[in-house]
Design a protein around this motif. Structure first.
Motif, mmCIF file in Angstrom:
data_model
loop_
_atom_site.group_PDB
_atom_site.id
_atom_site.type_symbol
_atom_site.label_atom_id
_atom_site.label_comp_id
_atom_site.label_asym_id
_atom_site.label_seq_id
_atom_site.Cartn_x
_atom_site.Cartn_y
_atom_site.Cartn_z
ATOM 1 N N GLY A 75 0.791 -1.230 0.000
ATOM 2 C CA GLY A 75 0.000 0.000 0.000
ATOM 3 C C GLY A 75 0.822 1.279 0.000
ATOM 4 O O GLY A 75 0.262 2.369 -0.013
ATOM 5 N N THR A 85 -12.984 -3.574 -0.807
ATOM 6 C CA THR A 85 -12.017 -3.167 -1.834
ATOM 7 C C THR A 85 -12.227 -4.091 -3.038
ATOM 8 O O THR A 85 -11.445 -5.024 -3.264
ATOM 9 C CB THR A 85 -10.560 -3.292 -1.294
ATOM 10 N N PHE A 142 -7.482 -5.460 -0.550
ATOM 11 C CA PHE A 142 -6.273 -5.073 0.172
ATOM 12 C C PHE A 142 -6.152 -5.904 1.434
ATOM 13 O O PHE A 142 -7.056 -5.879 2.259
ATOM 14 C CB PHE A 142 -6.319 -3.591 0.544
ATOM 15 N N GLY A 148 -9.216 8.204 3.828
ATOM 16 C CA GLY A 148 -9.527 8.142 5.267
ATOM 17 C C GLY A 148 -10.489 9.254 5.665
ATOM 18 O O GLY A 148 -11.396 9.036 6.478
HETATM 19 C C1 LIG Z 1 -6.869 -0.143 1.338
HETATM 20 C C2 LIG Z 1 -6.491 1.308 1.283
HETATM 21 N N1 LIG Z 1 -7.409 2.206 0.958
HETATM 22 C C3 LIG Z 1 -7.122 3.523 0.886
HETATM 23 C C4 LIG Z 1 -5.865 3.977 1.134
HETATM 24 C C5 LIG Z 1 -5.551 5.445 0.948
HETATM 25 O O1 LIG Z 1 -5.844 6.173 2.008
HETATM 26 P P1 LIG Z 1 -5.588 7.760 2.021
HETATM 27 O O2 LIG Z 1 -6.230 8.359 0.824
HETATM 28 O O3 LIG Z 1 -6.247 8.166 3.279
HETATM 29 O O4 LIG Z 1 -4.106 7.958 1.982
HETATM 30 C C6 LIG Z 1 -4.888 3.091 1.518
HETATM 31 C C7 LIG Z 1 -3.538 3.569 1.869
HETATM 32 O O5 LIG Z 1 -2.676 2.859 2.324
HETATM 33 C C8 LIG Z 1 -5.195 1.709 1.572
HETATM 34 O O6 LIG Z 1 -4.261 0.805 1.896
#
Ligand SMILES: Cc1ncc(COP(=O)(O)O)c(C=O)c1O
Length: 473
Positions: free
Chosen positions: A110, A242, A247, A177
């Protein structure tokens, strides 16, 4: 401070013991580097001038420098003298607790490769956006976000991800987030209490949901993605998925399950939150479209600039079903945060100029090459391990050879300076769910800079081989 330090342009006090000048010089430089007073790249005075200041033989200074070079604190380059080495790797002095150890390589999932961030094109977008923006664009903004950014995003999401969207449906927030936080709080104000989450996922997102007042209920994940056909029995008001690229296991939600989760939402009035964090990054063929298009009134589509551009951009977006718009915007208001309209305007200009598409294409090629490299090396040197998941995204799963434990591999990797995590590090702690997935490491392609990816994979193979030795013993 000696004159030599002053002449080198540094204002630095190094306590030198007059009875043991050479040894205390060595200690003092080491301490100054360790506590950050001497930063990476700082040039040290020439040994001749420092020796003169300290009243010791030049050889003693040279000897102190060469010992510090050998220990990894300093580096000496012909023609450019001696300078403080890049200390992403800290020489360990005795045993240190692992939490405090600085690891020089990283293969966590990620994490995007930000070394390819298009600095020049982004700077041009900021300039273009600021030059074109009327004064009103710099004032307080619509809670949904700057209009030009919502127009550009709606166009991009419809075109690249098949999202069913108009600019009015888009809300911009600080990252995925941030969107998740607003939606979770809005769901609670509408009476929601429980939300299903995938058995493996991003721990922070589970915490965001809990913090909003939702109880999280784990959903098993297998090779067809999350077991959404079990939702009927879970008594939940929503589910976070997801679908394009689970993820961190890397599987896609199967066609049958996509249909099943949409039917469930339509029957029960529940909400599906679709986290499309790396949906653009399919390597082998066109990415599967967003789930949201199947039921725009029941699915919140959410995306982020963190993977395609960089986390430092700090932008995410949600596409909201009509009934959620008002409660989500109310949560946005209550968050009391100002909008970073300049970054939103720049994103609009960047998308309109084709920069976003170009950056995604370039990163996709880089990630694909890295996955192929990892696959080749593993086939040759560790054939008992297996790279699984689709050819997509920023990470894959690496199933470990028979009998090798994730924790053993992670510990050996850390000893070799590599930050690497097993699948269990992403798992919901749950007594109800049996833990059936074979041991595996999450292999991220993004974190190491381009020049160090191959080295990180070599270290990963060494860590597995070491753990294999333990398993065989
Ligand atoms: C599953 C997943 N979704 C979303 C995000 C992105 O999050 P953000 O936009 O808050 O950085 C990540 C970041 O690691 C992630 O692993």
């Amino acid at each position: 401070m000696t004159d030599a330090w002053a002449n080198s342009g540094l204002d630095l006090h190094l306590p030198i013991d007059p009875r043991r000048k050479a040894a205390s010089l060595e200690d003092a430089v080491r301490t100054a580097i360790r506590d950050g007073r001497l930063a990476t790249g700082t040039r040290l005075p020439a040994s001749r001038s420092l020796a003169r200041d300290l009243g010791i033989a030049r050889n003693s200074v040279a000897e102190a420098y060469s010992r510090l070079v050998a220990e990894g604190w300093l580096e000496a380059r012909v023609g450019s003298g001696t300078s403080v080495a890049d200390r992403t790797f800290v020489p360990t002095v005795g045993a240190q607790p692992s939490a405090e150890r600085t690891l020089r390589l990283d293969l966590r999932g990620g994490v995007p490769d930000v070394s390819g961030f298009p600095r020049t094109a982004w700077a041009a977008a900021v300039r273009t956006a600021l030059a074109a923006a009327p004064a009103t664009a710099l004032g307080y903004q619509d809670l949904r976000g700057v209009e030009s950014a919502r127009v550009a995003l709606a166009g991009y999401l419809a075109r690249a991800r098949g999202v069913w969207v108009t600019p009015d449906d888009v809300v911009i927030a600080p990252g995925f987030g941030g969107v998740l936080r607003l939606v979770a709080r809005a769901l609670v104000t509408r009476g929601a209490r429980r939300i299903a989450v995938e058995e493996y996922g991003h721990a922070l997102h589970r915490e965001v949901l809990l913090d909003a007042g939702l109880q999280t209920v784990p959903l098993p994940v297998d090779d067809e993605g999350a077991a959404v056909h079990l939702l009927d029995d879970l008594d939940v008001d929503a589910v976070l998925l997801t679908p394009a690229h689970q993820f961190p296991t890397g599987v896609a939600l199967s066609a049958a399950r996509r249909t099943s989760v949409v039917r469930w939402a339509e029957h029960t009035g529940a909400i599906v939150i679709e986290d499309d964090y790396d949906g653009e990054f399919r390597f082998d063929r066109r990415a599967i479209g967003a789930l949201q298009a199947l039921a725009p009134q029941h699915v919140v589509y959410a995306g982020t600039a963190s993977k395609a551009l960089a986390p430092a951009i700090g932008l995410g977006w949600g596409v909201l079903p009509g009934e959620l718009a008002a409660p989500v915007l109310e949560q946005h208001r209550l968050a009391g945060a100002a909008t970073d309209a300049v970054t939103e305007l720049a994103l609009a200009a960047f998308i309109d100029a084709g920069g976003y598409d170009r950056t995604v294409r370039a990163s996709r090629l880089r990630y694909r090459a890295r996955r192929e490299h990892a696959d080749e090396v593993l086939r040759e040197r560790m054939p008992a391990a297996r790279l699984t998941g689709m050819a997509a995204g920023l990470q894959s799963l690496l199933e470990l050879p028979e009998g090798v434990a994730e924790s053993e591999v992670a510990a050996r990797a850390a000893d070799l300076g590599l930050h690497w995590e097993g699948l269990r590090a992403y798992r919901v702690e749950s007594a109800e769910l049996s833990d059936t997935h074979p041991p595996a490491m999450v292999l991220g392609f993004g974190a190491p800079p381009e020049s160090r990816f191959a080295e990180a994979i070599d270290v990963a193979v060494t860590a597995i081989a070491g753990a294999q030795g333990v398993a065989a013993a």
